[in-house]
Design a protein around this motif. Structure first.
Motif, PDB file in Angstrom:
ATOM      1  N   ASP A 296       0.827  -1.208   0.000  1.00  0.00           N
ATOM      2  CA  ASP A 296       0.000   0.000   0.000  1.00  0.00           C
ATOM      3  C   ASP A 296       0.860   1.256   0.000  1.00  0.00           C
ATOM      4  O   ASP A 296       0.520   2.255  -0.653  1.00  0.00           O
ATOM      5  N   ARG A 297       1.993   1.218   0.711  1.00  0.00           N
ATOM      6  CA  ARG A 297       2.867   2.398   0.737  1.00  0.00           C
ATOM      7  C   ARG A 297       3.522   2.616  -0.628  1.00  0.00           C
ATOM      8  O   ARG A 297       3.711   3.757  -1.056  1.00  0.00           O
ATOM      9  N   LEU A 298       3.857   1.535  -1.324  1.00  0.00           N
ATOM     10  CA  LEU A 298       4.416   1.684  -2.664  1.00  0.00           C
ATOM     11  C   LEU A 298       3.367   2.198  -3.649  1.00  0.00           C
ATOM     12  O   LEU A 298       3.704   2.885  -4.617  1.00  0.00           O
ATOM     13  N   VAL A 299       2.098   1.865  -3.418  1.00  0.00           N
ATOM     14  CA  VAL A 299       1.031   2.463  -4.224  1.00  0.00           C
ATOM     15  C   VAL A 299       0.968   3.966  -3.954  1.00  0.00           C
ATOM     16  O   VAL A 299       0.873   4.779  -4.883  1.00  0.00           O
ATOM     17  N   ASP A 300       1.041   4.360  -2.677  1.00  0.00           N
ATOM     18  CA  ASP A 300       1.016   5.778  -2.320  1.00  0.00           C
ATOM     19  C   ASP A 300       2.182   6.535  -2.956  1.00  0.00           C
ATOM     20  O   ASP A 300       2.054   7.716  -3.288  1.00  0.00           O
ATOM     21  N   ARG A 301       3.307   5.862  -3.132  1.00  0.00           N
ATOM     22  CA  ARG A 301       4.485   6.504  -3.698  1.00  0.00           C
ATOM     23  C   ARG A 301       4.510   6.412  -5.232  1.00  0.00           C
ATOM     24  O   ARG A 301       5.498   6.765  -5.863  1.00  0.00           O
ATOM     25  N   SER A 302       3.441   5.904  -5.831  1.00  0.00           N
ATOM     26  CA  SER A 302       3.310   5.748  -7.283  1.00  0.00           C
ATOM     27  C   SER A 302       4.298   4.752  -7.874  1.00  0.00           C
ATOM     28  O   SER A 302       4.528   4.738  -9.083  1.00  0.00           O
ATOM     29  N   VAL A 303       4.900   3.916  -7.037  1.00  0.00           N
ATOM     30  CA  VAL A 303       5.769   2.852  -7.536  1.00  0.00           C
ATOM     31  C   VAL A 303       4.915   1.701  -8.078  1.00  0.00           C
ATOM     32  O   VAL A 303       5.263   1.071  -9.082  1.00  0.00           O
ATOM     33  N   LEU A 304       3.792   1.430  -7.422  1.00  0.00           N
ATOM     34  CA  LEU A 304       2.859   0.400  -7.856  1.00  0.00           C
ATOM     35  C   LEU A 304       1.528   1.035  -8.236  1.00  0.00           C
ATOM     36  O   LEU A 304       1.171   2.098  -7.718  1.00  0.00           O
ATOM     37  N   GLN A 305       0.798   0.367  -9.119  1.00  0.00           N
ATOM     38  CA  GLN A 305      -0.585   0.718  -9.413  1.00  0.00           C
ATOM     39  C   GLN A 305      -1.464  -0.416  -8.920  1.00  0.00           C
ATOM     40  O   GLN A 305      -1.086  -1.586  -9.005  1.00  0.00           O
ATOM     41  N   GLN A 306      -2.625  -0.078  -8.382  1.00  0.00           N
ATOM     42  CA  GLN A 306      -3.518  -1.090  -7.835  1.00  0.00           C
ATOM     43  C   GLN A 306      -4.851  -1.061  -8.565  1.00  0.00           C
ATOM     44  O   GLN A 306      -5.447  -0.004  -8.768  1.00  0.00           O
ATOM     45  N   THR A 307      -5.303  -2.245  -8.976  1.00  0.00           N
ATOM     46  CA  THR A 307      -6.630  -2.419  -9.557  1.00  0.00           C
ATOM     47  C   THR A 307      -7.298  -3.562  -8.815  1.00  0.00           C
ATOM     48  O   THR A 307      -6.874  -4.710  -8.929  1.00  0.00           O
ATOM     49  N   GLY A 308      -8.325  -3.257  -8.046  1.00  0.00           N
ATOM     50  CA  GLY A 308      -8.952  -4.286  -7.226  1.00  0.00           C
ATOM     51  C   GLY A 308      -7.965  -4.798  -6.196  1.00  0.00           C
ATOM     52  O   GLY A 308      -7.389  -4.029  -5.431  1.00  0.00           O
ATOM     53  N   THR A 309      -7.748  -6.103  -6.203  1.00  0.00           N
ATOM     54  CA  THR A 309      -6.816  -6.712  -5.241  1.00  0.00           C
ATOM     55  C   THR A 309      -5.452  -6.984  -5.855  1.00  0.00           C
ATOM     56  O   THR A 309      -4.600  -7.585  -5.212  1.00  0.00           O
ATOM     57  N   ARG A 310      -5.245  -6.558  -7.097  1.00  0.00           N
ATOM     58  CA  ARG A 310      -4.004  -6.869  -7.791  1.00  0.00           C
ATOM     59  C   ARG A 310      -3.143  -5.626  -7.970  1.00  0.00           C
ATOM     60  O   ARG A 310      -3.648  -4.515  -8.114  1.00  0.00           O
ATOM     61  N   TYR A 311      -1.833  -5.852  -7.979  1.00  0.00           N
ATOM     62  CA  TYR A 311      -0.854  -4.772  -8.083  1.00  0.00           C
ATOM     63  C   TYR A 311      -0.002  -4.992  -9.327  1.00  0.00           C
ATOM     64  O   TYR A 311       0.299  -6.130  -9.700  1.00  0.00           O
ATOM     65  N   ARG A 312       0.406  -3.892  -9.961  1.00  0.00           N
ATOM     66  CA  ARG A 312       1.339  -3.994 -11.078  1.00  0.00           C
ATOM     67  C   ARG A 312       2.303  -2.818 -11.028  1.00  0.00           C
ATOM     68  O   ARG A 312       1.984  -1.762 -10.482  1.00  0.00           O
ATOM     69  N   MET A 313       3.482  -3.021 -11.605  1.00  0.00           N
ATOM     70  CA  MET A 313       4.514  -2.005 -11.628  1.00  0.00           C
ATOM     71  C   MET A 313       4.763  -1.589 -13.077  1.00  0.00           C
ATOM     72  O   MET A 313       4.858  -2.447 -13.960  1.00  0.00           O
ATOM     73  N   LEU A 314       4.843  -0.285 -13.316  1.00  0.00           N
ATOM     74  CA  LEU A 314       5.156   0.190 -14.660  1.00  0.00           C
ATOM     75  C   LEU A 314       6.507  -0.364 -15.108  1.00  0.00           C
ATOM     76  O   LEU A 314       7.414  -0.569 -14.300  1.00  0.00           O
ATOM     77  N   ASP A 315       6.614  -0.584 -16.409  1.00  0.00           N
ATOM     78  CA  ASP A 315       7.793  -1.225 -16.979  1.00  0.00           C
ATOM     79  C   ASP A 315       9.084  -0.516 -16.576  1.00  0.00           C
ATOM     80  O   ASP A 315      10.078  -1.155 -16.199  1.00  0.00           O
ATOM     81  N   THR A 316       9.098   0.816 -16.634  1.00  0.00           N
ATOM     82  CA  THR A 316      10.311   1.576 -16.323  1.00  0.00           C
ATOM     83  C   THR A 316      10.727   1.390 -14.867  1.00  0.00           C
ATOM     84  O   THR A 316      11.917   1.243 -14.558  1.00  0.00           O
ATOM     85  N   LEU A 317       9.748   1.378 -13.969  1.00  0.00           N
ATOM     86  CA  LEU A 317      10.051   1.188 -12.548  1.00  0.00           C
ATOM     87  C   LEU A 317      10.471  -0.253 -12.264  1.00  0.00           C
ATOM     88  O   LEU A 317      11.300  -0.507 -11.381  1.00  0.00           O
ATOM     89  N   CYS A 318       9.896  -1.181 -13.032  1.00  0.00           N
ATOM     90  CA  CYS A 318      10.290  -2.581 -12.879  1.00  0.00           C
ATOM     91  C   CYS A 318      11.748  -2.772 -13.302  1.00  0.00           C
ATOM     92  O   CYS A 318      12.506  -3.509 -12.659  1.00  0.00           O
ATOM     93  N   GLU A 319      12.158  -2.100 -14.378  1.00  0.00           N
ATOM     94  CA  GLU A 319      13.554  -2.165 -14.817  1.00  0.00           C
ATOM     95  C   GLU A 319      14.486  -1.663 -13.709  1.00  0.00           C
ATOM     96  O   GLU A 319      15.553  -2.239 -13.479  1.00  0.00           O
ATOM     97  N   TYR A 320      14.089  -0.587 -13.060  1.00  0.00           N
ATOM     98  CA  TYR A 320      14.912  -0.040 -11.988  1.00  0.00           C
ATOM     99  C   TYR A 320      14.998  -1.034 -10.817  1.00  0.00           C
ATOM    100  O   TYR A 320      16.081  -1.265 -10.256  1.00  0.00           O
ATOM    101  N   GLY A 321      13.839  -1.632 -10.472  1.00  0.00           N
ATOM    102  CA  GLY A 321      13.852  -2.634  -9.404  1.00  0.00           C
ATOM    103  C   GLY A 321      14.729  -3.819  -9.743  1.00  0.00           C
ATOM    104  O   GLY A 321      15.456  -4.342  -8.888  1.00  0.00           O
ATOM    105  N   ALA A 322      14.678  -4.258 -11.015  1.00  0.00           N
ATOM    106  CA  ALA A 322      15.503  -5.397 -11.439  1.00  0.00           C
ATOM    107  C   ALA A 322      16.985  -5.064 -11.345  1.00  0.00           C
ATOM    108  O   ALA A 322      17.811  -5.921 -11.001  1.00  0.00           O
ATOM    109  N   MET A 323      17.337  -3.805 -11.636  1.00  0.00           N
ATOM    110  CA  MET A 323      18.726  -3.383 -11.516  1.00  0.00           C
ATOM    111  C   MET A 323      19.201  -3.512 -10.078  1.00  0.00           C
ATOM    112  O   MET A 323      20.294  -4.031  -9.805  1.00  0.00           O
ATOM    113  N   TRP A 324      18.353  -3.094  -9.137  1.00  0.00           N
ATOM    114  CA  TRP A 324      18.743  -3.200  -7.728  1.00  0.00           C
ATOM    115  C   TRP A 324      18.713  -4.635  -7.220  1.00  0.00           C
ATOM    116  O   TRP A 324      19.504  -5.013  -6.352  1.00  0.00           O
ATOM    117  N   LEU A 325      17.822  -5.445  -7.782  1.00  0.00           N
ATOM    118  CA  LEU A 325      17.809  -6.855  -7.404  1.00  0.00           C
ATOM    119  C   LEU A 325      19.126  -7.509  -7.799  1.00  0.00           C
ATOM    120  O   LEU A 325      19.689  -8.313  -7.035  1.00  0.00           O
TER     121      LEU A 325
END
Length: 676
Positions: A296-325
């Motif tokens: 929920d906090r990542l949704v508040d920070r616009s890192v995640l988008q929420q539709t119903g009970t499901r969450y998704r991350m925009l492609d550009t932000l996912c690339e950044y997360g993968a870099m840190w992973l």
């Protein structure tokens, strides 16, 4: 995807004009600049130009060219049941249609996009294609429109306010409604922030998300201090420095656990549930109970988008997360956890198939389709035994929901691995056998069915014997050998059936036996068996076998002159199949409902159901319907319906249903005309 739209009036006009002049229009630009949003708005505004509709193909979750064509087929609701190549089916489906196809995020599979779009344009003269990509596709006669950042100077727009500033104010009203932007000096600070972020919409949105805990002045100061201390430019090119700054700063201001979860979530290929994140991302300092509030906090920070009970991350932000992973050195362990989790999901779904959770399990597997594929791909590479087991478990779900080409591909790849024989291998043979039968490849299906029967005999388990009987029985039935179908399934049920039933394969064999009774003309036995099967299914709350019991009841009702009962049973089947997202079953139910309406003299209703049924048969690659044994009586039903209302009225209702969106037409059939 959010449809909020600020600025872009000139770009929108340029796209709309280009679509009237060119068959391929590509929106290019960097990540986060708003290509997808512009394409979506343009597609919405030109929808009426295209008689056969606008279709959106989301490629953002793709990680492998192998899945590209199947993804396109899924996006346009083409669930081809023929063994031909998917590209051939797509070309045939598009030929003669006046359609706009929108391909989003083509840079993921650029070469595949080039090849497929070139082939589709050659095959379908009325096709128009709109794409978004960080690079041009180099398709013949491609018209490119560069999508630039939003204006940051007031003088650049006709409304006196820079578009980036308008976006900032709009997003702040949503992200931090309690924050006032009208204090003295605020306008200048907002303008400065938008300048520093170079008008990139995603960067602006990430900055707005900080207003709940950071003042405007602090945001401006932090951005200024970060512009010279950016992450490695080999990963994030200099032309994206503002976006890098915004993403990097958002990442920096997240708590350590938020940053860790952001990185770990990058392993997912599609929208996810909180339970998925808990199963895959928990570990070390990140407890499973911490994850729901962190999401929920990542949704508040616009890192995640929420539709119903499901969450998704925009492609550009996912690339950044993968870099840190990768920086954390956790890529391998997270990919293993991800694969193990979705293998478990399939195992649990199979175990829960014969229960009142059956429908929810179908929805769960459908929603997780991209991640199930990714898990299977990983297991095929590193764990052959687990791959065969998981692939076999898809047999209850993928063929039912129309993923026949993917089902065949994954099962053949898994069965080609060097693994020991056993129940998992037998189940995978069963899944391949029913897939081949549903594709109409009866010769190959019979060969695999016989191999499955031999494997089941070697296993010596009741479940294996029932699986083998089902695939052989289905092949015999579909190939016009009902006595063979009856014999193999009846023998297996007598030898290995239990009360209560032991699981899915037992009910599958019971369905084949009911259909075989009917095909052999033993209608009394078939009706009695269908009633018993329906009663059993209702007791357990399952819908798949129940739907086929309703099919047989409706079919026999029609043959014996009980049209009212036939309509009731056909509608019950339709509801079950719609719940399961089983388009083949929907098409079969619509055929029966057409007959029931026609026999009762409801010509308009018969025309609507027939037109809607034709739409679903076309989606399945069966333009002449998939049940040829009903062709004679189907023609008779059409004559009855035309006689009841007249040719003109019938034709109008039929064409209206045929030309509407499939789900819209289905809603009219299921619930009556929608309110205007």
């Amino acid at each position: 995807m959010t449809t909020s739209f600020v600025g872009r009036e000139s770009e929108l006009a340029a796209v709309k004009t280009a679509l009237t002049r060119y068959r391929t229009v590509t929106l290019t630009g960097g990540g986060g600049v708003g290509k997808s949003r512009l394409a979506l708005r343009a597609a919405e505004e030109v929808r009426e130009r295209y008689a056969d509709g606008v279709w959106w193909v989301d490629l953002s979750n793709l990680y492998d060219d192998r899945l590209f064509t199947a993804t396109v087929c899924d996006a346009v609701d083409l669930l081809d049941h023929n063994p031909r190549a998917p590209v051939e089916a797509l070309c045939e489906w598009l030929t003669g249609r006046d359609i706009l196809l929108v391909f989003d995020c083509c840079e993921r599979v650029l070469s595949s996009c080039h090849l497929l779009i070139s082939e589709l344009l050659a095959a379908a003269p009325k096709l128009t294609v709109l794409t978004t990509s960080r690079q041009p596709l180099e398709v013949k006669s491609e018209h490119r429109i560069e999508v630039s950042p939003l204006s940051t100077d007031d003088g650049d727009t006709g409304n006196g306010t820079a578009d980036a500033v308008r976006l900032f104010r709009e997003r702040c009203a949503t992200a931090a409604p309690g924050v006032s932007l009208d204090a003295p000096g605020s306008a200048e600070v907002i303008s400065d922030i938008c300048h520093r972020l170079e008008g990139i919409p995603l960067a602006v949105e990430l900055a707005c998300a900080r207003l709940r805990d950071t003042s405007l002045t602090e945001i401006a100061e932090r951005l200024a201090s970060r512009l010279d201390t950016l992450v490695d430019e080999t990963v994030w090119p200099r032309r994206h420095r503002a976006l890098r700054t915004a993403i990097g700063w958002s990442h920096e201001l997240c708590s350590p656990l938020e940053r860790l979860l952001w990185a770990r979530l990058s392993v997912f290929r599609g929208p996810l549930e909180a339970a998925d994140a808990e199963a895959v991302c928990a570990g070390g300092p990140l407890e499973a109970d911490d994850i729901p509030p962190l999401l929920d906090r990542l949704v508040d920070r616009s890192v995640l988008q929420q539709t119903g009970t499901r969450y998704r991350m925009l492609d550009t932000l996912c690339e950044y997360g993968a870099m840190w992973l990768a920086e954390l050195g956790e890529e391998d362990v997270l990919v293993r956890r991800h694969a193990a989790h979705f293998a478990t999901v399939l195992s649990e779904s199979e175990a829960g198939w014969l229960s009142d959770r059956q429908v929810s399990w179908y929805a769960r597997i459908s929603a997780s389709h991209s991640d199930v594929r990714a898990a299977l791909d990983h297991l095929i590479e590193v764990d052959p035994d687990a791959a065969v087991e998981m692939a076999g478990r898809t047999g209850l779900f993928w063929p039912c929901c129309g993923h026949l080409h993917e089902s065949r591909d994954y099962l053949e790849r898994a069965l080609a691995l060097d693994t020991p024989k056993g129940p998992s291998h037998t189940r995978a043979l069963w899944a391949l056998g029913i897939t081949l039968t549903l594709q109409g490849d009866h010769r190959s299906a019979l060969r695999i069915g016989e191999e499955c029967a031999a494997a089941a005999h070697a296993d010596g388990t009741p479940q294996s014997e029932l699986f083998a009987a089902h695939t052989l029985g289905l092949t015999h039935l579909m190939a016009g050998r009902p006595q063979d179908a009856y014999d193999v399934c009846d023998h297996a049920l007598i030898a290995h059936g239990t009360s209560p039933p032991s699981g899915a394969p037992q009910l599958c064999c019971m369905v084949i036996r009911v259909f075989a009774h009917s095909a052999l003309g033993r209608l009394s036995e078939a009706y009695e068996a269908a009633i018993a099967l329906r009663r059993l299914s209702v007791r357990y709350g399952e819908h798949w076998a129940r739907s086929y019991a309703f099919h047989q009841l409706a079919f026999i009702d029609l043959l014996q002159g009980r049209a009212n009962d036939a309509e009731r049973h056909a509608r019950a089947m339709l509801a079950c199949k719609h719940n399961l997202n089983d388009n083949l079953g929907i098409a079969l139910a619509l055929d029966l409902l057409t007959g029931a309406n026609a026999v009762q003299g409801n010509g308009i209703a018969a025309a609507r159901t027939s037109g809607t049924g034709n739409t679903f048969w076309r989606m399945l690659g069966h333009p002449n319907h998939g049940t040829p044994e009903l062709s004679e009586v189907r023609d008779e039903w059409e004559l009855q319906a035309r006689k009841a209302v007249g040719d003109d009225a019938y034709e109008k209702a039929f064409r209206n249903a045929l030309n509407h969106d499939a789900e819209y037409s289905l809603a009219l059939v299921m619930h009556g005309p929608l309110p205007s």
